[in-house]
Design an enzyme around this catalytic site. Structure first.
Site, short mmCIF file in Angstrom:
data_model
loop_
_atom_site.label_atom_id
_atom_site.label_comp_id
_atom_site.label_asym_id
_atom_site.label_seq_id
_atom_site.Cartn_x
_atom_site.Cartn_y
_atom_site.Cartn_z
N LYS A 86 -5.76 -2.95 -11.64
CA LYS A 86 -6.09 -4.14 -10.85
C LYS A 86 -7.45 -4.68 -11.27
CE LYS A 86 -5.16 -4.10 -6.43
NZ LYS A 86 -5.08 -3.68 -5.01
O1 G3P Z 1 -5.64 -4.93 -2.03
C1 G3P Z 1 -5.84 -6.14 -1.36
C2 G3P Z 1 -5.28 -6.18 -0.01
O2 G3P Z 1 -5.02 -4.87 0.33
C3 G3P Z 1 -6.16 -6.80 1.03
O3 G3P Z 1 -5.63 -6.52 2.28
O4 G3P Z 1 -5.64 -6.15 4.71
O5 G3P Z 1 -7.78 -5.92 3.41
O6 G3P Z 1 -6.74 -8.16 3.78
P1 G3P Z 1 -6.52 -6.72 3.61
#
Ligand code: G3P
Length: 224
Positions: A86
């Site tokens: 990533k």
């Molecule tokens: O890896 C990116 C994604 O997990 C972001 O999720 O829940 O932190 O907005 P969040």
């Protein structure tokens, strides 16, 4: 078929959901790993044990220069698992992605908040694109619309990149992006649990049991 991932470092949850969901693998990010207090190596080993077979793992570089990201990607790529690297879809990240693709590394462009970020990352060769649906919504944007527009541009340009939609707070957001025909999605554990949480389901199942017992006591279906 859509690839389904869990976005977590929690191997117990992964083991639980792997029993009832067709999981392709697990995605992580530096914040998830930091919160879990487990490094990448320990997390991957636990996830491999939880999933068995050959799951796909997505792990993020933490380097901040093009050279650093590429060197780190090579190391991640050599881990003994099916790894996707990533890389944030920034100016530096896109430069790194172009170089990684020359080396045949499988790459996911992450931290995508805009259509242009996703489109440019795909043009640079990213294999996966991770738009942050809930984070976009939380900034008064429209996460589903961003995903739809990126998918449209991929289709129009016949780009092979798959959208791996990320960042969800509820099932509605997840279903809306899945309806767009995206290639992959990653759900946090609490949202995956919501998949089964409709309040009418368990009462319906309980009613079947009650009706059956009243008529046939403890007989099984084929014994009645
Ligand atoms: O890896 C990116 C994604 O997990 C972001 O999720 O829940 O932190 O907005 P969040």
């Amino acid at each position: 078929m859509i690839e389904l991932y869990l976005d977590t470092a929690d191997a117990v949850a992964v083991k639980r959901f792997n029993q009832c969901l067709p999981l392709t693998g697990v995605t992580t990010n530096p914040s998830i790993l930091a919160k879990s207090k487990q490094g990448l190596n320990e997390t991957l080993k636990n996830m491999q044990d939880a999933l068995g077979e050959t799951p796909r793992f997505h792990a993020q570089v933490v380097s901040t220069t093009v050279e650093g990201m590429v060197a780190e990607a090579r190391q991640i790529n050599e881990l003994p698992y099916d790894m996707v690297v990533k890389v944030p879809a920034t100016e530096i990240g896109l430069a790194a992605i172009k170089l990684m693709k020359k080396e045949g590394i499988t790459v996911l462009a992450t931290a995508i908040y805009t259509v242009q970020q996703g489109f440019l990352a795909a043009l640079c060769g990213a294999d996966y694109l991770a738009p942050y649906v809930n984070r976009i919504d939380a900034m008064n944007g429209n996460g589903v619309e961003v995903v739809a527009d990126i998918q449209l541009l991929l289709d129009q340009n016949q780009l092979p990149a798959k959208i791996l939609a990320a960042s969800f707070k509820n099932i509605q957001q997840a279903i809306e992006v899945m309806k767009l025909g995206i290639g992959a999605i990653t759900l946090p554990v609490d949202v995956a649990a919501q998949m089964f949480a409709h309040p009418a389901v368990q009462p319906a199942v309980d009613q079947f049991s009650q009706d059956w017992e009243e008529a046939f006591a403890d007989k099984l279906s084929f014994e009645s």
